[in-house]
Every structure is written in structure tokens, then in C-alpha cells.
Design an enzyme around this catalytic site. Structure first.
Site, mmCIF file in Angstrom:
data_model
loop_
_atom_site.group_PDB
_atom_site.id
_atom_site.type_symbol
_atom_site.label_atom_id
_atom_site.label_comp_id
_atom_site.label_asym_id
_atom_site.label_seq_id
_atom_site.Cartn_x
_atom_site.Cartn_y
_atom_site.Cartn_z
ATOM 1 N N HIS A 108 -4.732 -55.497 4.270
ATOM 2 C CA HIS A 108 -4.944 -56.932 4.480
ATOM 3 C C HIS A 108 -3.981 -57.359 5.577
ATOM 4 C CE1 HIS A 108 -5.783 -61.087 3.913
ATOM 5 N NE2 HIS A 108 -4.753 -61.379 3.143
ATOM 6 N N GLU A 231 -24.248 -68.483 -16.970
ATOM 7 C CA GLU A 231 -25.432 -68.032 -16.224
ATOM 8 C C GLU A 231 -25.150 -67.817 -14.744
ATOM 9 O OE1 GLU A 231 -29.021 -70.157 -17.011
ATOM 10 O OE2 GLU A 231 -28.693 -70.200 -19.179
#
Length: 330
Positions: A108, A231
Site C-alpha cells: 500500500h 440482504e
């Protein structure tokens, strides 16, 4: 369009006479070390003496030493401790062990891009950033598969920094899927922006705001949790598998119509304006300075926010509902 490199573009022989020192045996460190070892590379791990990661690395059959010892012994030093520890580890244990011709590698770009680490000009400075968690990188390698990665060159003192970095990418298995060329600046700024606006900050704030709206309107918190959080995985999995169009193909026409007509009312021009502001804070270093100072102060605000968020109602409701779904822990 990005330049993409594959197995044919990487020569593992470039690592044959180079010792690779991986600093840190955590999520990414264990995967890089073991994949490289099984690719025939000469690897050693730098860790705190007699710590649990030290013992784990030794148990995995890897040579283990302190970070300072690894830096002195290695030709390629890979910084895979957490980002907030990079500066301290580098200046206390790595810097004095670097020699001309060495390579300093990152997964990174934060500490290089924002000047927290300034390597000497006679060493190569590169990045190989697999685009998956370490445990997945390891599992895919063991299965003979691969995850894509990014490659970036900050300093090319040797004249062959990219070739060596691509050889490393092949060693950890990423050239099978493809390695995309970028820069330290691009990787760092897009990574922070994505985390803040979508992957972490945007998603969690959207989920909490929707949950709170339904609960404040008198709906049961359990139902609100299912509709606004539980969901979400179903939708993200569809997008991950085939993009936005595949998700829209898979849901009901009612849901698709609601997507087109109501989504832009939630993510409107005001929100897009905030996105531009956040991007500017990433680009000009405002966020980096804020996070660096927070760590230097002992993380008081971070710790408080972490505690407050853990006590949010959505977490309490979620723990209760997830206990009804034992398959989630498998």
C-alpha cells in the site's frame, strides 16, 4: 487503460539469487511468505522475537528473525506490518540495514506517498498490492488459481525495478490473474477514497441511516435489519459476480425500477459534492495528516468512535438475529 502483465511477462529467475525479507507475518505477510517459499524463493520473516506470529512463522517452516536482522540479510525487504507501524519499524529497524541495490517493497502506498518514509535514493522502491485479503491470496495459490494485483514503481535505482517487482508478483501467484500497472499516488488516493466513500464509510452510513429511518417510523428493528443490512450481501454478491447489469437482471423488475428512479435521489448532487470534498482531502493530504496525528495522540477519537459504533442498536439487533443463522459461522 491500465497496462496488465501476466505470467509470460514475469521472470521468476530474477529472484533466484535474492533473499526476500517479509516484515510481518499477519494477514498479507503469511500469504506472501508461504506462496514465495512454495514458488522456490529464499524467504525469511521479520517479527517480534518470541511473539505469536514469530512462532507461527517458525511452525510453518520459515526462517524467522527480528526486523533489523531481516533488513540486514535481505535483498528485497517487504513492509507488511500494519500501515500505522511502518514509519516506526522502518526508522528503528529497516533503514540502517538498507544497502545500494536493495529493494524496499510495499503493499500500500500511504507511507511513501505522504512522506512518512523517505528511502535513500540508491534503493528500488516498489509496490505489489494483491487485490484480496491475505487468506484468500493463500487459498487461491494453493488451489492453483490467482488474484489480480497492482504494481507500482516509486524509485528505479537499479534500472530493473519493474522486472523484479513482476517476478515477485509471480512468486506470490498474482501474474496468473493479471497485474495492473499504477503509481503510488493513484493506488493510495483511490484506495482511501473507495474506503471512505463506498466500501466502509459510505456503506455503513447508508445502512445505519436506512435502519434508523425505518425504526423511527415505527417498524420493527428486526425487519429493518433484514431489509437494510442482511440482504445487502445478496446484492453485493451479484454485483461482484457480474456487475451492475447482472444484479439488475437478477432482481425483480420492481426492485430494478426502484433502483433507477430512487437511487439518484439518495446519492444526489449534494452527496456527489461531498465525494469531491473527500477526494480533495485525500489528494492534498488533509486526511493523512489527520490520521497520522490521531495515531500520535494515542487514538482518542478513534477509540471513542469505535466504542460508540459498537453500541449502535443495529449491532445489538444483528447479534440476536445472526444467532438464528448458525451457517454464518461456518
Amino acid at each position: 487503460m491500465a497496462e496488465i502483465y501476466y505470467d509470460k511477462d514475469a521472470n521468476l529467475d530474477l529472484l533466484k539469487d535474492r533473499k526476500i525479507g517479509v516484515i510481518g507475518f499477519g494477514s498479507q505477510g503469511h500469504a506472501h511468505s508461504l506462496n514465495l517459499k512454495e514458488s522456490g524463493c529464499d524467504v525469511m520473516v521479520g517479527e517480534l522475537k518470541d511473539s505469536a506470529p514469530w512462532r507461527d512463522a517458525a511452525a510453518a517452516g520459515l526462517e524467522v528473525a527480528t526486523a533489523e536482522e531481516v533488513a540486514k540479510a535481505s535483498d528485497i525487504i517487504v513492509m507488511l506490518v500494519p500501515d500505522q507501524l511502518h514509519r516506526a519499524v522502518y526508522y528503528s529497524s529497516i533503514e540502517k540495514g538498507l544497502e545500494k541495490g536493495n529493494m524496499l517493497m510495499f503493499a500500500h502506498g500511504f507511507n511513501i506517498h505522504y512522506g512518512q518514509i523517505i528511502p535513500p535514493p540508491e534503493v528500488d522502491v516498489t509496490m505489489i498490492a494483491p487485490k484480496c485479503p491475505g487468506h484468500m491470496l493463500r487459498r487461491l495459490y494453493q488451489e492453483g488459481s490467482s488474484a489480480p494485483a497492482l504494481v507500482a514503481i516509486h524509485q528505479d535505482a537499479s534500472g530493473e525495478a519493474k522486472d523484479i517487482a513482476l517476478a515477485y508478483a509471480k512468486g506470490v501467484g498474482c501474474t496468473k490473474a493479471g497485474v495492473l500497472e499504477t503509481t503510488f499516488a493513484e493506488e493510495t488516493e483511490t484506495d482511501l477514497f473507495g474506503e471512505q466513500v463506498v466500501l466502509c464509510g459510505g456503506i455503513t452510513s447508508l445502512v445505519k441511516a436506512a435502519f434508523e429511518t425505518l425504526v423511527d417510523a415505527g417498524y420493527q428493528p428486526e425487519i429493518a435489519y433484514f431489509e437494510c443490512l442482511h440482504e445487502l450481501k445478496l446484492i453485493v454478491d451479484l454485483i461482484y459476480q457480474g456487475g451492475l447489469s447482472y444484479m439488475r437482471y437478477s432482481v425483480s423488475d420492481t426492485a430494478e425500477y426502484g433502483d433507477y428512479t430512487r437511487g439518484p435521489r439518495v446519492i444526489n448532487e449534494l452527496v456527489r459534492g461531498e465525494m469531491w470534498d473527500i477526494l480533495e482531502e485525500v489528494q492534498d493530504g488533509t486526511f493523512a495528516r489527520e490520521w497520522i496525528l490521531e495515531n500520535q495522540a494515542g487514538r482518542p477519537s478513534f477509540s471513542l468512535m469505535r466504542r460508540i459504533e459498537a453500541e449502535h442498536e443495529i449491532e445489538e439487533v444483528g447479534r440476536k438475529l445472526r444467532a438464528m443463522m448458525p451457517w454464518l459461522g461456518e
